[in-house]
Design an enzyme around this catalytic site. Structure first.
Site, PDB file in Angstrom:
ATOM      1  N   HIS A  23       0.821  -1.212   0.000  1.00  0.00           N
ATOM      2  CA  HIS A  23       0.000   0.000   0.000  1.00  0.00           C
ATOM      3  C   HIS A  23       0.857   1.266   0.000  1.00  0.00           C
ATOM      4  O   HIS A  23       0.424   2.315   0.480  1.00  0.00           O
ATOM      5  CB  HIS A  23      -0.947   0.012   1.212  1.00  0.00           C
ATOM      6  CG  HIS A  23      -1.642  -1.287   1.452  1.00  0.00           C
ATOM      7  ND1 HIS A  23      -2.420  -1.911   0.489  1.00  0.00           N
ATOM      8  CD2 HIS A  23      -1.655  -2.116   2.546  1.00  0.00           C
ATOM      9  CE1 HIS A  23      -2.900  -3.044   0.978  1.00  0.00           C
ATOM     10  NE2 HIS A  23      -2.443  -3.194   2.209  1.00  0.00           N
ATOM     11  N   ARG A  24       2.068   1.162  -0.520  1.00  0.00           N
ATOM     12  CA  ARG A  24       3.019   2.276  -0.601  1.00  0.00           C
ATOM     13  C   ARG A  24       3.483   2.735   0.779  1.00  0.00           C
ATOM     14  O   ARG A  24       4.016   3.838   0.925  1.00  0.00           O
ATOM     15  CB  ARG A  24       2.429   3.466  -1.374  1.00  0.00           C
ATOM     16  CG  ARG A  24       2.089   3.156  -2.831  1.00  0.00           C
ATOM     17  CD  ARG A  24       3.352   2.720  -3.589  1.00  0.00           C
ATOM     18  NE  ARG A  24       3.113   2.544  -5.022  1.00  0.00           N
ATOM     19  CZ  ARG A  24       2.800   1.380  -5.588  1.00  0.00           C
ATOM     20  NH1 ARG A  24       2.637   0.298  -4.843  1.00  0.00           N
ATOM     21  NH2 ARG A  24       2.626   1.285  -6.893  1.00  0.00           N
ATOM     22  N   LEU A  25       3.311   1.917   1.785  1.00  0.00           N
ATOM     23  CA  LEU A  25       3.823   2.236   3.122  1.00  0.00           C
ATOM     24  C   LEU A  25       5.240   1.674   3.237  1.00  0.00           C
ATOM     25  O   LEU A  25       5.502   0.711   3.963  1.00  0.00           O
ATOM     26  CB  LEU A  25       2.894   1.666   4.200  1.00  0.00           C
ATOM     27  CG  LEU A  25       1.469   2.236   4.190  1.00  0.00           C
ATOM     28  CD1 LEU A  25       0.622   1.568   5.257  1.00  0.00           C
ATOM     29  CD2 LEU A  25       1.499   3.751   4.396  1.00  0.00           C
TER      30      LEU A  25
END
Length: 211
Positions: free
Chosen positions: A189-191
């Site tokens: 999740h682009r974390l």
């Protein structure tokens, strides 16, 4: 497919503070060995970024040839564009893109020339054809055609067919002494996980950065 539609998830796993070694050079060498073990293509390839006298940045890919507590080493023509930039501004950055492992390493540091002894030792370890190529090419200079370069290469190959090739006076290496090293691990999740080692008062401080 539109460019903005090209994306994927990063699923190799996260990076936590407890996973990091206290010394960034040790952490880098660990990740580099893992990249080698994963049989990645050109695991030692790194982007070297420099800035010219007008403030214009330039990037190119070179190969890392040594890494220890003193820094990161690469070799080049000392008359090349990158060398001219370093002469004017020794601050450079390095970037290792290990895509298959969903990892990046970003290094900021100061370049310094290697000693004559270090240059001679490495030059002697290179394949003879690579030695000849270094002698034949005036890196970054304009040439009229590839044939000019190939002709010079063949001429030198014949000249040194039975003898040792001297280390060119215009060839040598640089050591990048790091002031900061960032380790990036892709996350879902682009974390993404990012940790920055900063050299302060003869020690390395570690901070987590937002992705």
């Amino acid at each position: 497919m539109e460019l903005e539609d090209i994306r994927r998830e990063y699923i190799k796993g996260g990076l936590r503070r407890k996973d990091l070694l206290n010394d960034p050079i040790d952490q880098f060498n660990l990740w580099l060995q893992q990249a080698i073990d994963a049989k990645m293509m050109d695991p030692t390839a790194m982007t070297v970024a420099t800035v010219d006298e007008t403030g214009q940045p330039y990037q190119r890919i070179v190969l890392l040839k040594h890494c220890d507590q003193d820094g990161f080493v690469f070799y080049t023509n000392l008359g090349s564009r990158k060398a001219q930039h370093v002469e004017h501004n020794a601050k450079v950055s390095l970037h290792f893109p290990w895509h298959n492992l969903e990892r990046q390493v970003n290094i900021i540091g100061v370049a310094e020339k290697l000693s004559t002894v270090e240059n001679m030792k490495y030059f002697a370890s290179r394949p003879k054809e690579s030695q000849i190529a270094a002698l034949a090419s005036k890196q970054s200079s304009r040439i009229s055609a590839r044939g000019v370069l190939e002709g010079k290469f063949l001429e030198l190959k014949q000249k040194f067919a039975k003898g040792e090739i001297p280390v060119p006076s215009f060839w040598g290496g640089y050591r990048i002494r790091p002031t900061s090293i960032e380790f990036w691990q892709g996350g879902e999740h682009r974390l993404h996980d990012r940790f920055l080692y900063s050299h302060e008062e003869n020690q390395w401080d570690i901070d987590r950065l937002a992705p």
